[in-house]
Enzyme design. Structure first.
Site, PDB file in Angstrom:
ATOM      1  N   SER A 158       0.798  -1.219   0.000  1.00 44.78           N
ATOM      2  CA  SER A 158       0.000   0.000   0.000  1.00 44.78           C
ATOM      3  C   SER A 158       0.833   1.271   0.000  1.00 44.78           C
ATOM      4  O   SER A 158       0.314   2.350  -0.312  1.00 44.78           O
ATOM      5  CB  SER A 158      -0.934   0.013   1.218  1.00 44.78           C
ATOM      6  OG  SER A 158      -0.194  -0.153   2.413  1.00 44.78           O
ATOM      7  N   ASP A 191      -2.399   8.158   8.094  1.00 44.69           N
ATOM      8  CA  ASP A 191      -3.365   7.326   8.807  1.00 44.69           C
ATOM      9  C   ASP A 191      -2.614   6.393   9.753  1.00 44.69           C
ATOM     10  O   ASP A 191      -1.446   6.645  10.065  1.00 44.69           O
ATOM     11  CB  ASP A 191      -4.267   6.560   7.831  1.00 44.69           C
ATOM     12  CG  ASP A 191      -3.491   5.607   6.919  1.00 44.69           C
ATOM     13  OD1 ASP A 191      -2.308   5.309   7.219  1.00 44.69           O
ATOM     14  OD2 ASP A 191      -4.052   5.146   5.912  1.00 44.69           O
ATOM     15  N   HIS A 223       0.245   4.674   7.165  1.00 48.34           N
ATOM     16  CA  HIS A 223       0.889   5.220   5.976  1.00 48.34           C
ATOM     17  C   HIS A 223       1.403   6.643   6.154  1.00 48.34           C
ATOM     18  O   HIS A 223       0.784   7.441   6.863  1.00 48.34           O
ATOM     19  CB  HIS A 223      -0.090   5.178   4.797  1.00 48.34           C
ATOM     20  CG  HIS A 223      -0.641   3.814   4.547  1.00 48.34           C
ATOM     21  ND1 HIS A 223      -1.879   3.420   5.003  1.00 48.34           N
ATOM     22  CD2 HIS A 223      -0.093   2.743   3.927  1.00 48.34           C
ATOM     23  CE1 HIS A 223      -2.078   2.151   4.652  1.00 48.34           C
ATOM     24  NE2 HIS A 223      -1.010   1.726   4.001  1.00 48.34           N
TER      25      HIS A 223
END
Length: 365
Positions: A33, A330, A333
């Site tokens: 991600s 978040d 990340h």
């Protein structure tokens, strides 16, 4: 090489924008991600998606794109440095029945790991093994378009970015019951952290050899960061300090990865790489935030609960207005600001961060 193949090859270097500003013909991205630019949008049952607000609030379109970020991520900034457009998500090209693979493709997938089962908790992702399978299919299509020699020419000078491993380690430390020795994973496995990391190192070596056999020669290898310092790990501690055990095993994996890279570069003809020490860079951000323009290194910008890390960045979550002050967007990340700095350090940084050469030197070699 036939005239049609030659013309197609010239298109890679000319019509796609190759000029003195474009440093490589293509970039192929493998990972998780941290560099997913939208592949998971096309996975029907995956819970690891970022195709909703408040993600993308600072992206040029101000809309969520599938990036786990308030804006651009490291893959975008690396493409900009190379003079390329961001490599499109492989699954978006498949969805649109496009074979426009010549300027690069991204196979990265949120939740992905070195191991096939890493993202089971999220329902679905594209593990590293499957990402390489997709690359094999892309290579076949490139051979169809350019011929074997033409495809090899592009692949031998393209950049292969690999950003993987964080989810494997975080998954091991996802339970409150992990011990100080790093053994166990909430009772779900008897694999120790040492065994897991050893297996990660063996597996990533096999995966890099597969990419090499398919034509990859130049590698941007990104080490695992200080994963124990992400907000979700801090929020699990009463002191809100980093998970030192998770960080220890991240450094052990990175040490093993460097040894693998050194070995492959001596064994495989033409295999060259730049290794970016994300762990050291991240640690510098955390220890000396003002040197890098940051003020908040513990809490996420978007989320709810302790350190905004007990509820993910969802439409119901609150988010900060001073996003460039935060290291974390978040619970896992980095912000766009942090990603931009990471790529700058990988591209032009000293030997403290990038070795044996930085990315600019690797590409120029």
């Amino acid at each position: 090489m036939g005239i049609v193949s030659l013309l197609l090859l010239l298109m890679v270097f000319e019509s796609t924008g190759t000029s003195t500003a474009q440093m490589v013909p293509a970039m192929f991205v493998f990972g998780d991600s941290l560099v997913d630019v939208g592949n998971n949008n096309y996975l029907e049952i995956s819970l690891a998606k970022a195709n909703f607000p408040h993600n993308g609030i600072d992206f040029p379109s101000h809309r969520p794109t599938g990036r786990f970020s308030n804006g651009k991520n490291s893959a975008d900034f690396l493409a900009e440095k190379l003079g390329l457009p961001s490599s499109p998500p492989y699954l978006s090209l498949v969805h649109n029945k496009s074979t426009n693979f010549l300027a690069g493709v991204s196979f990265a997938s949120g939740g992905a790991g070195i191991f096939n089962g890493t993202a089971q908790i999220f329902g679905q992702s594209i593990p590293m093994t499957k990402q390489i399978d997709y690359f094999a299919a892309v290579r076949e299509e490139m051979v169809e378009q350019l011929g074997e020699t033409g495809a090899e020419k592009v692949l031998s000078t393209a950049l292969f970015a690999v950003v993987i491993g964080s989810n494997d380690i975080l998954g091991h430390f996802s339970s409150d019951s992990n011990s100080s020795s790093g053994s166990g994973s909430g009772g779900a496995t008897t694999t120790t952290a040492e065994q897991m990391v050893s297996s990660m190192i063996v597996t990533i070596e096999q995966q890099l050899k597969r990419i090499y056999d398919l034509g990859g020669r130049k590698y941007a290898m990104i080490g695992v960061g200080a994963v124990g310092c992400c907000p979700t790990q801090r929020a699990r501690s009463q002191t809100m300090e980093c998970n030192a055990v998770a960080n220890h095993w991240a450094t052990e994996y990175n040490r093993g990865l460097v040894l693998v890279l050194e070995q492959l570069s001596s064994e495989l003809h033409g295999f060259v790489y730049s290794y970016f020490d994300t762990y050291t860079a991240f640690s510098n951000f955390i220890q000396n935030p003002s040197n890098y323009g940051f003020k908040e290194v513990k809490a996420a910008c978007c989320g709810l609960g302790t350190l905004k890390a007990q509820v993910a960045c969802l439409p119901i979550s609150s988010y900060c207005s001073n996003r460039s002050d935060h290291v974390f967007w978040d619970l896992f990340h980095p912000t766009e600001a942090a990603s931009r700095l990471f790529v700058g350090m990988a591209f032009d940084g000293s030997g403290q961060f990038a070795s044996p050469v930085n990315l600019r030197q690797l590409i120029a070699a």
